[in-house]
Design a protein around this motif. Sequence first.
Motif, PDB file in Angstrom:
ATOM      1  N   ASP A  72       0.847  -1.179   0.000  1.00  0.00           N
ATOM      2  CA  ASP A  72       0.000   0.000   0.000  1.00  0.00           C
ATOM      3  C   ASP A  72       0.893   1.244   0.000  1.00  0.00           C
ATOM      4  O   ASP A  72       1.510   1.562   1.014  1.00  0.00           O
ATOM      5  CB  ASP A  72      -0.907  -0.014   1.234  1.00  0.00           C
ATOM      6  N   GLY A  73       0.987   1.910  -1.153  1.00  0.00           N
ATOM      7  CA  GLY A  73       1.840   3.085  -1.256  1.00  0.00           C
ATOM      8  C   GLY A  73       3.300   2.783  -0.991  1.00  0.00           C
ATOM      9  O   GLY A  73       4.049   3.631  -0.507  1.00  0.00           O
ATOM     10  N   ASN A 100       5.252   4.569  -4.485  1.00  0.00           N
ATOM     11  CA  ASN A 100       3.804   4.531  -4.233  1.00  0.00           C
ATOM     12  C   ASN A 100       3.147   3.340  -4.925  1.00  0.00           C
ATOM     13  O   ASN A 100       2.113   3.474  -5.581  1.00  0.00           O
ATOM     14  CB  ASN A 100       3.146   5.837  -4.681  1.00  0.00           C
ATOM     15  N   ASP A 149       1.085  -0.073  -5.309  1.00  0.00           N
ATOM     16  CA  ASP A 149      -0.053  -0.744  -4.688  1.00  0.00           C
ATOM     17  C   ASP A 149      -0.230  -2.128  -5.303  1.00  0.00           C
ATOM     18  O   ASP A 149      -0.179  -2.281  -6.533  1.00  0.00           O
ATOM     19  CB  ASP A 149      -1.344   0.055  -4.889  1.00  0.00           C
ATOM     20  N   GLY A 209       5.230   3.756   2.957  1.00  0.00           N
ATOM     21  CA  GLY A 209       4.086   2.906   2.686  1.00  0.00           C
ATOM     22  C   GLY A 209       4.090   1.650   3.543  1.00  0.00           C
ATOM     23  O   GLY A 209       4.837   1.533   4.512  1.00  0.00           O
ATOM     24  N   GLN A 228       6.182   1.288 -10.399  1.00  0.00           N
ATOM     25  CA  GLN A 228       4.773   1.146 -10.051  1.00  0.00           C
ATOM     26  C   GLN A 228       4.162  -0.025 -10.814  1.00  0.00           C
ATOM     27  O   GLN A 228       4.690  -0.468 -11.828  1.00  0.00           O
ATOM     28  CB  GLN A 228       4.006   2.440 -10.364  1.00  0.00           C
TER      29      GLN A 228
END
Length: 311
Positions: free
Chosen positions: A12-13, A26, A28, A63, A212
């Motif tokens: 999460d982040g 970041n 997820d 995160g 990401q």
Amino acid sequence: MNQLSQPAVLADGLCKSFAAKQVLSNLDLALAPGTVLGLLGANGSGKTTLIKCLLGLFRTSGGRAQIFGEDAWNLSATTKERIGYVPQEVATYPWMRVRHVIDYTAAFYPRWNRELVADLCRRWRLPLDERSGSLSVGQLQTLGIVLALGHEPELLILDEPVASLDPGARREFLRTLIDLVEHPDRTVLFSTHITSDLERVASQIALLRDGQIEFCGELDLLKDRVKRLRILAPDALPASFAVAGALSCQVDGKLAVATVADFSPQEIDELRQTWNADVTVSDLNLEEIFVELHDSESPKLSQGELTGAVR
């Protein structure tokens, strides 16, 4: 959150930097129990860094990273017993014979399936009486896989587990993995550059790009959305010819070939009408899709394209 709805793996982040270099940003990701997820990314994209953050081998820079609801950096012994991990490079005790390495590892787990391990060693021809330090790279990787499977983990994390295996050994491993993932509660995160292996095993795919997760969802959804178009017009197409959502487009006289990231039958009809063209739609395999999405000239997918999630 009850145990049934709790992700087996959660990022999460998640951020991870090494000095001034940011590798993950970041990020997820959530894997529901029973998910078999294939992780794809170009070399240096951060796949191994992500895996080590999820396992608590690297401390995140920001995160959250969780396994079965626990913070990855502070996993309890009970949770660690539920995890199997095969790293890119397997390290063991070189002075120990293979059978002693297996017995030593088994002593750490309350549940160890000796019959399964014996069967795997026999099928994969592991030399039990040789010292582990004398094993070939492929044999050492095979030993690492056996050690990760011996306690029948609920969560199996594989980081390029077959990179050093010969074709026969790789086929045996995939056959075993397919049998293992039939268990509805077993979760697998499988990172490899061999896309054909992922197509055989994984039902979900995550694409890692620029630190990401660019896409995360069903493999069939990815294949449904990314298509190759062959556009043949009666007259020469202009050099400025373009297709909406195209990852690549080449024009040669009357013929254009484009790969689109957000396939839409309506847009195909528009191309046919606008250019009075014959448009043929072709499927791509996972390797072709990966190459198209990670071509240096391809734009990063927008939020509206290829949306999907592992839930």
